[in-house]
Scaffold this active site. Structure first.
Site, PDB file in Angstrom:
ATOM      1  N   THR A  74     -76.216 -20.358  26.804  1.00 42.66           N
ATOM      2  CA  THR A  74     -76.438 -21.631  27.487  1.00 42.66           C
ATOM      3  C   THR A  74     -77.646 -22.428  27.007  1.00 42.66           C
ATOM      4  OG1 THR A  74     -75.305 -20.818  29.452  1.00 42.66           O
ATOM      5  CG2 THR A  74     -76.794 -22.690  29.758  1.00 42.66           C
ATOM      6  N   ASN A  95     -81.642 -17.390  26.401  1.00 46.49           N
ATOM      7  CA  ASN A  95     -81.779 -17.844  27.785  1.00 46.49           C
ATOM      8  C   ASN A  95     -83.038 -17.289  28.442  1.00 46.49           C
ATOM      9  OD1 ASN A  95     -79.426 -19.323  27.787  1.00 46.49           O
ATOM     10  ND2 ASN A  95     -78.200 -17.758  28.825  1.00 46.49           N
ATOM     11  N   ASP A 245     -71.431 -26.190  26.286  1.00 44.07           N
ATOM     12  CA  ASP A 245     -72.295 -25.431  25.393  1.00 44.07           C
ATOM     13  C   ASP A 245     -71.554 -24.417  24.537  1.00 44.07           C
ATOM     14  OD1 ASP A 245     -71.642 -24.140  27.730  1.00 44.07           O
ATOM     15  OD2 ASP A 245     -73.665 -23.423  28.180  1.00 44.07           O
ATOM     16  N   HIS A 246     -70.475 -23.854  25.052  1.00 44.68           N
ATOM     17  CA  HIS A 246     -69.762 -22.770  24.373  1.00 44.68           C
ATOM     18  C   HIS A 246     -68.471 -22.511  25.111  1.00 44.68           C
ATOM     19  CE1 HIS A 246     -71.046 -20.432  27.801  1.00 44.68           C
ATOM     20  NE2 HIS A 246     -72.305 -20.717  27.525  1.00 44.68           N
TER      21      HIS A 246
END
Length: 447
Positions: A74, A95, A245-246
């Site tokens: 993230t 993160n 983000d992914h």
């Protein structure tokens, strides 16, 4: 440094503000809203009825998919969007904030308030925009609770300590706040973050019925946003980018699966390791004790058929994940679907991300609509590192030095918008790095 529990609770004040810079007088630029739906895999809307997302795309553009940077988690991926830099260059490598000397680690939420983690040479787009006379805001966006060279985003709303990411009432309330910021406070740029469908994908898995219901909630929210844009008279004034983000992948687990557990590797000992970040999805980091690097590496490099082990300097260049002092000497990464456990098995998510960014399940979405974009157009896939240059062009501001190029996204803009400012020349390897660029356009339909 070490942040105590009391210190990071103080960081969670829900709404704060900083003095506005005076916007450029007579500025004819459009406003820009950046929305991220965390963990929205590129094909999540293909097994769910999403009429509002479809309508949004028919009124604008959609990429076939978006490739995030590696490491696909993230905070690093969001900071790439905000800075236009690969993770090794912006330095938000994980993160978690950590200190290898003391062994201290902080989870995702308190790390959001540790400015030294974020402020290490790169400026997010809101600081650059403010320095050029614009007014900006952030709601829950990763990096929004930090200070950069003494400056913060003009207006921000920060997640409380205990927060339900799936609260649809809160989602709509944040849309309403954004509309007020654009109309009453005359902000130019707002970054809005939603923590779903990531949380649901982790808990129930990306193929679950719960994930499908969450995508329906995302779709309703896009519909609500479109309705509010019309109601506030912003249709001709506001560009909207929706991305993430992914993606998300199903975790391989259970009695029939040979899971990756370092504690079961015969020739490996945690006694040879000074510091580690493990049990955080498919990627792990080890700092061996002095003189033990080669021993640790040799013990692990062939320890499991689904485990990739790299010395920092040997990780494939395409990852752009080596040239930063924060990255530890040994990097571990599980093959798609396999997470890395430390001493014992402690990860129980049904879905995970953090895998190789070439894995299709790590790909995510890019949608955009507004007065600057073409309509009913599908564009080729590209890397998220290029979104920054696009946003700077839309806001008509001068970007900081970055790893992206407007060349990757310029063809999604209409003729009038392409004439605003200049188009940066593509790096020599932009096509290979981007997986294609926006030179091929077609009528929109679901990929």
């Amino acid at each position: 440094m070490f942040i105590s529990l009391l210190s990071w609770l103080i960081l969670s004040v829900s709404v704060t503000a900083a003095p506005f810079s005076r916007a450029t007088e007579g500025n004819s630029r459009h406003k820009l809203l950046l929305i991220s739906f965390d963990g929205f895999r590129w094909n999540y809307d293909q097994d769910v009825d999403t009429p509002h997302i479809d309508a949004f795309c028919k009124d604008g553009v959609r990429a076939k998919y978006l490739t995030p940077p590696f490491l696909t988690i993230t905070s690093p991926c969001h900071f790439t969007i905000l800075t236009g830099k690969y993770i090794e260059n912006h330095g938000v490598i994980h993160n978690m904030w950590f200190n290898t000397e003391t062994g201290a680690k902080l989870p995702y939420y308190p790390t959001q308030g540790v400015s030294e983690w974020w402020d290490n040479g790169s400026l997010p787009i809101w600081i650059t925009a403010q320095r050029q006379g614009l007014k900006t805001g952030s709601i829950y966006f990763p990096g929004g609770n930090a200070t950069y060279r003494g400056e913060t985003v003009n207006v921000k709303k920060v997640e409380p300590v205990t927060f339900k990411y799936d609260n649809e009432t809160e989602w709509r309330g944040n849309v309403d706040i954004v509309m007020k910021w654009f109309t009453e406070s005359n902000l130019d740029f707002v970054a809005l973050y939603y923590g779903e469908p990531d949380s649901t994908g982790h808990k129930y898995g990306p193929e679950s019925s719960e994930r499908k219901k969450m995508v329906e909630q995302v779709d309703r929210t896009v519909g609500y946003l479109m309705e509010r844009i019309e109601m506030h008279g912003l249709k001709s004034k506001l560009n909207v980018i929706i991305t993430a983000d992914h993606g998300m992948r199903t975790v391989q687990k259970g009695p029939a699966v040979n899971e990756i557990i370092l504690g079961k590797v015969d020739d490996f000992s945690f006694q040879d390791v000074k510091f580690n970040i493990l049990d955080y999805g498919p990627t792990g980091f080890l700092l061996p004790k002095e003189g033990k690097l080669e021993k640790v590496y040799q013990a692990l490099k062939n320890a499991h058929p689904k485990l990739r082990v790299y010395k920092k300097e040997d990780i494939p260049q395409r990852f752009h994940y080596a040239n930063n002092p924060r990255i530890l000497p040994i990097i571990l990464n599980g093959d798609p679907g396999y997470v890395v456990h430390g001493r014992i098995q402690v990860q129980f998510n049904k879905g995970e991300h953090g895998f190789d960014n070439e894995d299709m399940d790590m790909k995510t979405i890019f949608l955009a609509s507004g007065p600057s974009f073409k309509k009913n157009v599908m564009v080729e896939s590209f890397e998220s590192v290029h979104i920054y240059e696009l946003m700077c062009k839309l806001l008509n501001i001068t970007p900081e030095l970055n790893d992206g190029s407007l060349y990757a996204t310029k063809d999604m803009l209409n003729a009038v918008s392409q004439d605003i400012g200049s188009v940066s020349q593509p790096p020599p390897d932009i096509i290979s790095r981007s997986g294609g660029f926006c030179g091929s356009l077609c009528t929109f339909e679901r990929p």
